[in-house]
Scaffold this motif. Sequence first.
Motif, PDB file in Angstrom:
ATOM      1  N   ILE A  86      16.722   2.719  -7.076  1.00 32.87           N
ATOM      2  CA  ILE A  86      17.143   2.264  -5.764  1.00 32.87           C
ATOM      3  C   ILE A  86      17.024   0.756  -5.589  1.00 32.87           C
ATOM      4  O   ILE A  86      17.980   0.093  -5.255  1.00 32.87           O
ATOM      5  N   GLY A  87      15.810   0.224  -5.840  1.00 34.04           N
ATOM      6  CA  GLY A  87      15.639  -1.216  -5.731  1.00 34.04           C
ATOM      7  C   GLY A  87      15.838  -1.743  -4.325  1.00 34.04           C
ATOM      8  O   GLY A  87      16.404  -2.816  -4.126  1.00 34.04           O
ATOM      9  N   LEU A  88      15.377  -0.985  -3.331  1.00 39.13           N
ATOM     10  CA  LEU A  88      15.416  -1.522  -1.962  1.00 39.13           C
ATOM     11  C   LEU A  88      14.472  -2.718  -1.902  1.00 39.13           C
ATOM     12  O   LEU A  88      13.458  -2.753  -2.584  1.00 39.13           O
ATOM     13  N   PHE A  89      14.807  -3.704  -1.051  1.00 38.20           N
ATOM     14  CA  PHE A  89      13.950  -4.883  -0.924  1.00 38.20           C
ATOM     15  C   PHE A  89      12.791  -4.534   0.000  1.00 38.20           C
ATOM     16  O   PHE A  89      12.988  -4.296   1.185  1.00 38.20           O
ATOM     17  N   PRO A  90      11.569  -4.514  -0.549  1.00 36.55           N
ATOM     18  CA  PRO A  90      10.438  -3.981   0.233  1.00 36.55           C
ATOM     19  C   PRO A  90      10.099  -4.836   1.448  1.00 36.55           C
ATOM     20  O   PRO A  90       9.491  -4.342   2.386  1.00 36.55           O
ATOM     21  N   HIS A  91      10.471  -6.129   1.420  1.00 38.57           N
ATOM     22  CA  HIS A  91      10.085  -7.023   2.515  1.00 38.57           C
ATOM     23  C   HIS A  91      11.148  -7.078   3.600  1.00 38.57           C
ATOM     24  O   HIS A  91      11.023  -7.848   4.542  1.00 38.57           O
ATOM     25  N   ARG A  92      12.199  -6.286   3.465  1.00 42.65           N
ATOM     26  CA  ARG A  92      13.261  -6.332   4.464  1.00 42.65           C
ATOM     27  C   ARG A  92      13.429  -4.972   5.124  1.00 42.65           C
ATOM     28  O   ARG A  92      13.241  -3.941   4.482  1.00 42.65           O
ATOM     29  N   TYR A 134      10.820  -0.069   7.434  1.00 48.01           N
ATOM     30  CA  TYR A 134      10.765  -0.698   6.117  1.00 48.01           C
ATOM     31  C   TYR A 134      10.825   0.380   5.031  1.00 48.01           C
ATOM     32  O   TYR A 134      10.435   1.526   5.276  1.00 48.01           O
ATOM     33  N   PRO A 135      11.302   0.009   3.839  1.00 44.63           N
ATOM     34  CA  PRO A 135      11.436   1.003   2.773  1.00 44.63           C
ATOM     35  C   PRO A 135      10.176   1.827   2.548  1.00 44.63           C
ATOM     36  O   PRO A 135      10.254   3.030   2.296  1.00 44.63           O
ATOM     37  N   ALA A 136       9.006   1.184   2.653  1.00 40.47           N
ATOM     38  CA  ALA A 136       7.759   1.908   2.384  1.00 40.47           C
ATOM     39  C   ALA A 136       7.543   3.063   3.354  1.00 40.47           C
ATOM     40  O   ALA A 136       6.740   3.949   3.095  1.00 40.47           O
ATOM     41  N   GLU A 137       8.248   3.047   4.490  1.00 36.94           N
ATOM     42  CA  GLU A 137       8.041   4.100   5.485  1.00 36.94           C
ATOM     43  C   GLU A 137       8.985   5.287   5.281  1.00 36.94           C
ATOM     44  O   GLU A 137       9.007   6.200   6.095  1.00 36.94           O
ATOM     45  N   LEU A 138       9.813   5.233   4.227  1.00 36.45           N
ATOM     46  CA  LEU A 138      10.812   6.283   4.020  1.00 36.45           C
ATOM     47  C   LEU A 138      10.451   7.181   2.848  1.00 36.45           C
ATOM     48  O   LEU A 138       9.811   6.738   1.898  1.00 36.45           O
ATOM     49  N   GLN A 143      15.254   7.023   0.997  1.00 38.73           N
ATOM     50  CA  GLN A 143      15.522   5.754   0.315  1.00 38.73           C
ATOM     51  C   GLN A 143      16.821   5.823  -0.486  1.00 38.73           C
ATOM     52  O   GLN A 143      17.591   4.867  -0.519  1.00 38.73           O
TER      53      GLN A 143
ATOM     54  N   GLU B 110      13.713  -3.457 -10.934  1.00 35.51           N
ATOM     55  CA  GLU B 110      14.793  -2.736 -10.257  1.00 35.51           C
ATOM     56  C   GLU B 110      15.279  -3.519  -9.038  1.00 35.51           C
ATOM     57  O   GLU B 110      16.467  -3.559  -8.754  1.00 35.51           O
ATOM     58  N   VAL B 111      14.314  -4.107  -8.323  1.00 33.07           N
ATOM     59  CA  VAL B 111      14.678  -4.866  -7.126  1.00 33.07           C
ATOM     60  C   VAL B 111      15.551  -6.057  -7.519  1.00 33.07           C
ATOM     61  O   VAL B 111      16.578  -6.326  -6.900  1.00 33.07           O
ATOM     62  N   ALA B 114      18.954  -4.745  -8.631  1.00 36.68           N
ATOM     63  CA  ALA B 114      19.778  -4.372  -7.487  1.00 36.68           C
ATOM     64  C   ALA B 114      20.341  -5.622  -6.813  1.00 36.68           C
ATOM     65  O   ALA B 114      21.521  -5.674  -6.460  1.00 36.68           O
ATOM     66  N   PRO B 207       4.995 -10.474   4.502  1.00 39.21           N
ATOM     67  CA  PRO B 207       6.035  -9.800   5.276  1.00 39.21           C
ATOM     68  C   PRO B 207       5.586  -8.393   5.651  1.00 39.21           C
ATOM     69  O   PRO B 207       4.866  -7.747   4.891  1.00 39.21           O
ATOM     70  N   GLY B 209       6.995  -5.506   5.787  1.00 38.47           N
ATOM     71  CA  GLY B 209       7.335  -4.419   4.871  1.00 38.47           C
ATOM     72  C   GLY B 209       6.372  -4.326   3.701  1.00 38.47           C
ATOM     73  O   GLY B 209       6.090  -3.253   3.194  1.00 38.47           O
ATOM     74  N   LEU B 210       5.836  -5.488   3.266  1.00 38.45           N
ATOM     75  CA  LEU B 210       4.908  -5.485   2.138  1.00 38.45           C
ATOM     76  C   LEU B 210       3.532  -5.025   2.574  1.00 38.45           C
ATOM     77  O   LEU B 210       2.819  -4.380   1.824  1.00 38.45           O
ATOM     78  N   LEU B 212       3.022  -2.747   4.665  1.00 35.10           N
ATOM     79  CA  LEU B 212       3.135  -1.286   4.681  1.00 35.10           C
ATOM     80  C   LEU B 212       3.009  -0.740   3.271  1.00 35.10           C
ATOM     81  O   LEU B 212       2.318   0.233   3.029  1.00 35.10           O
ATOM     82  N   THR B 213       3.689  -1.385   2.320  1.00 35.66           N
ATOM     83  CA  THR B 213       3.622  -0.937   0.930  1.00 35.66           C
ATOM     84  C   THR B 213       2.182  -0.938   0.475  1.00 35.66           C
ATOM     85  O   THR B 213       1.709  -0.009  -0.156  1.00 35.66           O
ATOM     86  N   LYS B 216       0.065   1.797   1.943  1.00 40.52           N
ATOM     87  CA  LYS B 216       0.414   3.072   1.331  1.00 40.52           C
ATOM     88  C   LYS B 216      -0.281   3.204  -0.025  1.00 40.52           C
ATOM     89  O   LYS B 216      -0.797   4.231  -0.370  1.00 40.52           O
TER      90      LYS B 216
END
Lengths: 317, 219, 235
Positions: A86-92, A134-138, A143, B110-111, B114, B207, B209-210, B212-213, B216
């Motif tokens: 997938i390679g979703l951008f984790p910070h977006r 954010y991606p981490a929440e999916l 994803q 991968e990121v 992509a 950020p 989103g990070l 959250l990562t 997790k």
Amino acid sequence: MIEFRGVTKTYPGSERPAVDDLSFEVPEGEICVLVGPSGCGKTTTMRMINRLIEPTEGEILIGGEPNTRISATELRRKIGYAIQQIGLFPHRTIAENVGTVPSLLEWDKERIRRRVDEMLELVGLNPDDFRNRYPAELSGGQQQRVGVARALAADPPIMLMDEPFGAVDPITRERLQDEFLKIQQDIRKTIVFVTHDIDEAIKLGDRIAILKQGGTLAQYDSPENILTNPASEFVASFVGTDRVLKRLSLTRLEEIELGPPQGNGGLPRLPEQASLKDALSEMIGSGAERVLVISGEGRVRGSLSLDELRRLSGRAG
Amino acid sequence: MTPEGIVRVFLRPQFPELLLTHVELSALAVGIAVLIALPVALAVRSSPLGTAVAINVGNVGRAVPSLALLALALPFLGFGFAPSLVALTALAIPPILINATTGLREVSDEVVDAARGMGLSESQILRDIQLPIAAPVIFAGVRTSAVQVVASATLATFIGGGGLGNLIVEGFQRGDEAILLAGALSVAALAVATEVLFGALERALTPKGLRLTRRKRTK
Amino acid sequence: MEFVPAGFVLLQQLEPRIMDWGWVRENFAEDVLPALVGHVYLSGVSLAIALAISLPTGVLVARYRKAYPPVVFLAGLLFTIPSLALFAILVTVPGIGIGPNAVIIALVAYSILVLVRNTVAGLDSVPPETIDAARGMGLTARQILFKVELPLALPVIVAGVRIATVTVIGIATIGAYIAGGGLGQLIFDGIDRLFPTMIITGAALATALAVAADVGLLLLERRLRPWARRAGGQG
């Protein structure tokens, strides 16, 4: 639409080519599945289309023009790209992820916003719920959907997909495949799809390119023809000894000419959307020589006998 | 020794000057170290060999005792502010270099694939994807480096670099506990303040989103 | 900056040669070797005490999680205080004074953060299913700790010991300022006498000691993780 002309790729330091003298055409609006065992060069083949890998020899034409006519980045913005990881951008956020290529193309904000919502809806995610996450929440399946939405966002005529449903559980995969086919009926993209799973290839492909070790094309044909007339021992063993059954699974009862409704209520009944394989399974299971086919409204449409079924599958032997 | 004695040291006219020198030495050292380490980390980011070399050089550099580095500046560069600054900069580089290199390396392939596949140019990939994702790790390196440099700047006094270490040395030489403690406490406070400030900056720079990562991952 | 007497020029006049090997040969047994031995002793004793405190503390706070944040906060605060400042504070404490004891107390204090943190991280890294399997096979809590958890946590703990060792060897050099002895003595004497040979000898040996300890413990850490090595080889 996409044409490979004598394309060969030999990686530096390697004696044998990963992809060897490949020539084939993917017609516009069709799904072409590249399939084969690992090391057959299917991913390399796909990645040469958007020039993530440059071929050593030969050329790839898109819409009649070599794909080297424009810069690699410009080319890639016109081609959707979805991969297994997938390679979703984790910070977006999800919205920012989906809006990546539209932003690169400098669409105005309002248009991007609308497009993002439209894409999320298309892949079955409620925009109000997902836009700002954010991606981490999916979950993994969610994803994957975002990955497909992101690849489709700028409405590219061509999509490249490398095992985009590979990282989810079988049930989710099945559902994503069905939804994907439904979406494709509307959007009619030219899609190059990589998988190692022959069943996925048969289910999704309008055409299947079977590659073998060393990156040569073993057969390029419709699923029907590949199952009926495998071009070689390799293809026959790759599609498996159950290829008669696989072929039967391609045809639905509503697509064949049915016999008159014979017999009585004692026969097993099947909906018309069921496949020939389902009919065979029902006959073996119940010991009946014939099944009744029922339409959506519950009316008896006709019947199918075991002899008839044998005749239909005969060519596949 | 009384609390008033310590306060009297803080009220000396030289005290602000010592504090300023200390902060100046530390800030300049960390600033220059960032300007050196970050370009190096960027330069080696796509080369596995370069990355390995940078990390190993950083690891060995981090093992060098701070007093050894400062003392070594003396025979080659002499006494004063500039030699101290050179030594402290050398001390500040390894943590930043290690974190910047590993931070950039840990942005998943991968990121980046992509991003490239969607048509981001190499400079856009660096600016919009790799740097923001690596920023918290890079900044953690800057924080480690800053705290370490503030502590080591205390030793600059031994080679005439000035700073709050002067008070500690003066306290020892005159056997005056008030001066000694005034020096020790002000240095300790400055180090803790640096840690707290940079910790807050690090959180602000991560950020959402990070974050959250990360949460997790630690679950 | 009242005690800044000289610059480079003066130094060059006093000592034309940067490195006087004759001095090293003559004073090896009397000055250099004792400083090295003293340094190893200071560092070793401090690490041993720190481990004796940190390992049980780590095991305890890994169990009683509420105690973990305050312990790490306190240890972190101690860790942040610059060593010269901590030495200065310690020597004013009645009963401690200047000398090796103050140095050892400071070095122990600095080691605790890393050692406790890595002990907890190491225990956390043991997969719950492994512990569950051990429990299912009838091991007691004690046996699980000593036969399963600690061996599996060992590489992470050793990684902590490695960081602590390098830190301790570095800070021990500064201990010479409060009469702790060790290689710092050569450095401070060299600065006092403006004698580069002593500075370089002390600094080089301290650096070599720290780097050797770092590399040695890194190799040990890798040997303790044969499973990681295999996985790395495949990937």
